[in-house]
Motif scaffolding. Structure first.
Motif, PDB file in Angstrom:
ATOM      1  N   ALA A  25       0.861  -1.181   0.000  1.00 42.95           N
ATOM      2  CA  ALA A  25       0.000   0.000   0.000  1.00 42.95           C
ATOM      3  C   ALA A  25       0.892   1.225   0.000  1.00 42.95           C
ATOM      4  CB  ALA A  25      -0.915   0.017   1.216  1.00 42.95           C
ATOM      5  N   VAL A  84      -1.281   6.363   2.023  1.00 38.14           N
ATOM      6  CA  VAL A  84      -2.522   5.690   2.403  1.00 38.14           C
ATOM      7  C   VAL A  84      -2.394   5.087   3.795  1.00 38.14           C
ATOM      8  CG1 VAL A  84      -3.963   3.685   1.865  1.00 38.14           C
ATOM      9  CG2 VAL A  84      -3.357   5.310   0.078  1.00 38.14           C
ATOM     10  N   LEU A  96      -9.905  -0.996   4.677  1.00 39.57           N
ATOM     11  CA  LEU A  96      -9.639  -1.815   3.494  1.00 39.57           C
ATOM     12  C   LEU A  96     -10.755  -1.733   2.467  1.00 39.57           C
ATOM     13  CD1 LEU A  96      -8.112  -5.053   5.089  1.00 39.57           C
ATOM     14  CD2 LEU A  96      -6.893  -3.134   4.041  1.00 39.57           C
ATOM     15  N   PHE A 123      -8.454   3.326   0.024  1.00 37.17           N
ATOM     16  CA  PHE A 123      -7.633   2.126  -0.107  1.00 37.17           C
ATOM     17  C   PHE A 123      -7.961   1.372  -1.387  1.00 37.17           C
ATOM     18  CE2 PHE A 123      -6.690  -2.361   0.408  1.00 37.17           C
ATOM     19  CZ  PHE A 123      -5.370  -2.304   0.813  1.00 37.17           C
ATOM     20  N   ASP A 173      -6.270   2.747  -4.262  1.00 38.03           N
ATOM     21  CA  ASP A 173      -4.823   2.662  -4.135  1.00 38.03           C
ATOM     22  C   ASP A 173      -4.297   1.280  -4.500  1.00 38.03           C
ATOM     23  OD1 ASP A 173      -2.234   3.857  -3.032  1.00 38.03           O
ATOM     24  OD2 ASP A 173      -2.438   2.125  -1.692  1.00 38.03           O
ATOM     25  N   LEU A 174      -5.102   0.257  -4.287  1.00 40.37           N
ATOM     26  CA  LEU A 174      -4.581  -1.103  -4.395  1.00 40.37           C
ATOM     27  C   LEU A 174      -4.243  -1.572  -5.814  1.00 40.37           C
ATOM     28  CD1 LEU A 174      -6.921  -3.426  -5.325  1.00 40.37           C
ATOM     29  CD2 LEU A 174      -7.810  -2.867  -3.071  1.00 40.37           C
TER      30      LEU A 174
END
Length: 358
Positions: free
Chosen positions: A48, A52, A295, A300, A303-304
């Motif tokens: 990550a 973040v 999550l 997030f 971002d993943l």
């Protein structure tokens, strides 16, 4: 899912980011720090952005520690063995090929994440026994340069892989210890059925398939098409990886090529969903709930893709242009019902092991 940075540089990035989050540690750290540390147990491909992680720590008040525990199958096996005294608060990376094992062993306390309603249809588990986080497809990837040099069409189906033209070209992961390895096995079971998948693997073995323990070794050491594999002298131009692996070969290259050096055999894909769960007996369950909320958050989820190279499960999460441009789309990925996987997985793994690696 491997979860899934595919270049050597990306593997280094994973370790660096885990260090920023504080790798190692156990649930005892949360008690020692007054409950202000939350520990995430994950497979080795967790990643990550620093920003973040910093946002989570600022908004939640918890310091994140990441404990990487090998491939997804290895991490789950260890979590089962330590379930009475878990090493962390949340386990991430259990996919639909392994989820029933986690649920049968009662690893998780059910929890509904704050924005669970944003999760796409078909991903959630009944009773919120686990929280969907990522989705992606396990597929054979190929080294474009090799096939161009040899004047050979890359394979695009399971049937193709047992043809003599592809002898000694494929490396895959052990189905007993690796999430993508198991996904590939299940893809063949979905393709050929209960009565046909074993004969298929006999043909694949006779055609020189190589089996290694996990994704990192297969992709970053044995595969000739990845940056890591080139550095390691990998000589297998076919590897079981992900439909989203090619973008990283562009993003982390210097200079960046206009086209990914690897391709995807989209007729070999099996659909995966990765989950996270709040571990029973966790030292910091409130911190674990806050982490599960995060999550699933849009921050997030968006971002993943460029960190773990998988798709978000959140329906309103935007995908980056590089990801959509260089990734592959499996129009008809193989799937199996969760109850089918649960009823047959262990027996299939035992039979596969006897056929392929013993």
């Amino acid at each position: 899912m491997r979860r899934k940075p595919a270049a050597a540089t990306a593997a280094v990035l994973v370790l660096a980011l885990a260090a920023c989050g504080g790798s190692g540690g156990s649930g005892d750290d949360a008690q020692e720090s007054g409950g202000k540390t939350v520990t995430l147990i994950s497979h080795d491909s967790w990643a990550a952005s620093k920003e973040v992680i910093a946002e989570f720590e600022k908004t939640s008040g918890y310091k994140l520690k990441v404990l990487e525990d090998g491939d997804a199958g290895q991490a789950l096996n260890k979590a089962v063995l330590t379930k009475d005294h878990p090493q962390g608060d949340v386990l991430f990376g259990v996919d639909n090929t392994l989820l029933s094992r986690a649920l049968d062993n009662q690893l998780f306390d059910p929890y509904e994440a704050e924005e669970a309603a944003r999760i796409g249809e078909g991903f959630r588990v009944e009773g919120d026994a686990a929280t969907p986080v990522t989705t992606g497809d396990v597929c054979v990837n190929y080294d474009k340069a090799y096939f161009e040099k040899e004047g050979l069409e890359p394979p695009n189906s399971f049937d193709d892989l047992v043809e003599p033209a592809y002898r000694n070209l494929l490396v895959t992961e052990n189905a007993g210890t690796s999430s993508p390895g198991l996904g590939f096995l299940l893809g063949t079971a979905a393709e050929y059925g209960d009565d046909g998948w074993q004969d298929y693997w006999k043909k694949l073995r006779a055609n020189g398939v190589k089996v290694v323990s996990g994704w990192e070794q297969a992709y970053n050491e044995e595969f000739s098409g990845s940056a890591g594999g080139k550095q390691a002298g990998g000589d297998r131009p076919l590897v079981v990886s992900y439909a989203s692996s090619p973008p990283v070969e562009v993003i982390y290259a210097d200079p960046q090529p206009e086209e990914a050096p690897t391709g995807v055999a989209t007729g070999t894909c099996f659909r995966q969903i990765e989950y996270a769960g709040l571990l029973k007996n966790a030292a910091n369950p409130e911190g674990g709930k806050a982490l599960l909320d995060f999550l699933v958050s849009q921050t997030f989820q968006e971002d993943l893709p460029l960190n773990m190279f998988v798709n978000p499960v959140r329906s309103d999460a935007a995908l980056p242009e590089a990801f959509t441009e260089h990734g592959a789309v499996a129009e008809d990925p193989r799937t199996l019902a969760p109850e089918k996987i649960a009823a047959n997985r262990d027996e299939w793994i035992d039979r596969w092991t006897s056929l392929v690696v013993r």
